[in-house]
Design a protein around this motif. Structure first.
Motif, PDB file in Angstrom:
ATOM      1  N   GLU A  38       0.823  -1.201   0.000  1.00 22.17           N
ATOM      2  CA  GLU A  38       0.000   0.000   0.000  1.00 22.17           C
ATOM      3  C   GLU A  38       0.862   1.258   0.000  1.00 22.17           C
ATOM      4  N   PHE A  41       2.633   1.793  -3.490  1.00 28.07           N
ATOM      5  CA  PHE A  41       1.804   2.183  -4.620  1.00 28.07           C
ATOM      6  C   PHE A  41       0.931   3.395  -4.342  1.00 28.07           C
ATOM      7  N   LYS A  43      -0.011   6.926  -4.512  1.00 24.39           N
ATOM      8  CA  LYS A  43       0.367   7.976  -5.449  1.00 24.39           C
ATOM      9  C   LYS A  43      -0.104   9.304  -4.879  1.00 24.39           C
ATOM     10  N   THR A  72       0.445   3.793 -15.865  1.00 27.66           N
ATOM     11  CA  THR A  72       0.931   2.773 -14.939  1.00 27.66           C
ATOM     12  C   THR A  72       2.284   2.247 -15.403  1.00 27.66           C
ATOM     13  N   THR A  75       4.887   4.896 -14.583  1.00 29.86           N
ATOM     14  CA  THR A  75       5.146   4.876 -13.148  1.00 29.86           C
ATOM     15  C   THR A  75       6.041   3.699 -12.773  1.00 29.86           C
ATOM     16  N   SER A  76       5.762   2.539 -13.344  1.00 32.53           N
ATOM     17  CA  SER A  76       6.554   1.344 -13.059  1.00 32.53           C
ATOM     18  C   SER A  76       7.995   1.511 -13.526  1.00 32.53           C
ATOM     19  N   HIS A  79       9.748   3.922 -11.181  1.00 29.02           N
ATOM     20  CA  HIS A  79       9.991   3.283  -9.878  1.00 29.02           C
ATOM     21  C   HIS A  79      11.170   2.323  -9.956  1.00 29.02           C
TER      22      HIS A  79
END
Length: 90
Positions: A38, A41, A43, A72, A75-76, A79
């Motif tokens: 949680e 992820f 945001k 997504t 973002t991945s 990250h």
């Protein structure tokens, strides 16, 4: 269940016959990992970037192939780079 490979069938059979047991403190471990997920992820910040339409189309095509929204995917990628798990090939 024909889509399972040999190892998966063996695990399913062991589960169904009661051979598999939960690990000690499994509930606590699961809750801890849920909190990690949680937090990871969540945001809570927004950015705006400018990129070429060619690159945007490329991202959208890759995301479509993966079955995820392109935001997504972006973002991945970011990250993984920040965590040191994405490296440039040379």
């Amino acid at each position: 269940m024909s889509r399972l490979d040999q190892e998966e069938r063996e695990l399913l059979e062991a589960f169904e016959t009661g051979e598999l047991k939960r690990a000690p403190h499994a509930e606590n471990i699961q809750q801890r990992h849920q909190k990690y997920a949680e937090a990871m992820f969540k945001k809570d910040a927004r950015i705006n970037i400018r990129l070429s339409s060619k690159d945007l189309r490329g991202l959208q095509k890759k995301a479509l192939a993966e079955g995820i929204p392109y935001q997504t995917l972006v973002t991945s990628i970011l990250h993984k780079y920040v965590e040191g798990r994405l490296h440039e090939e040379r």
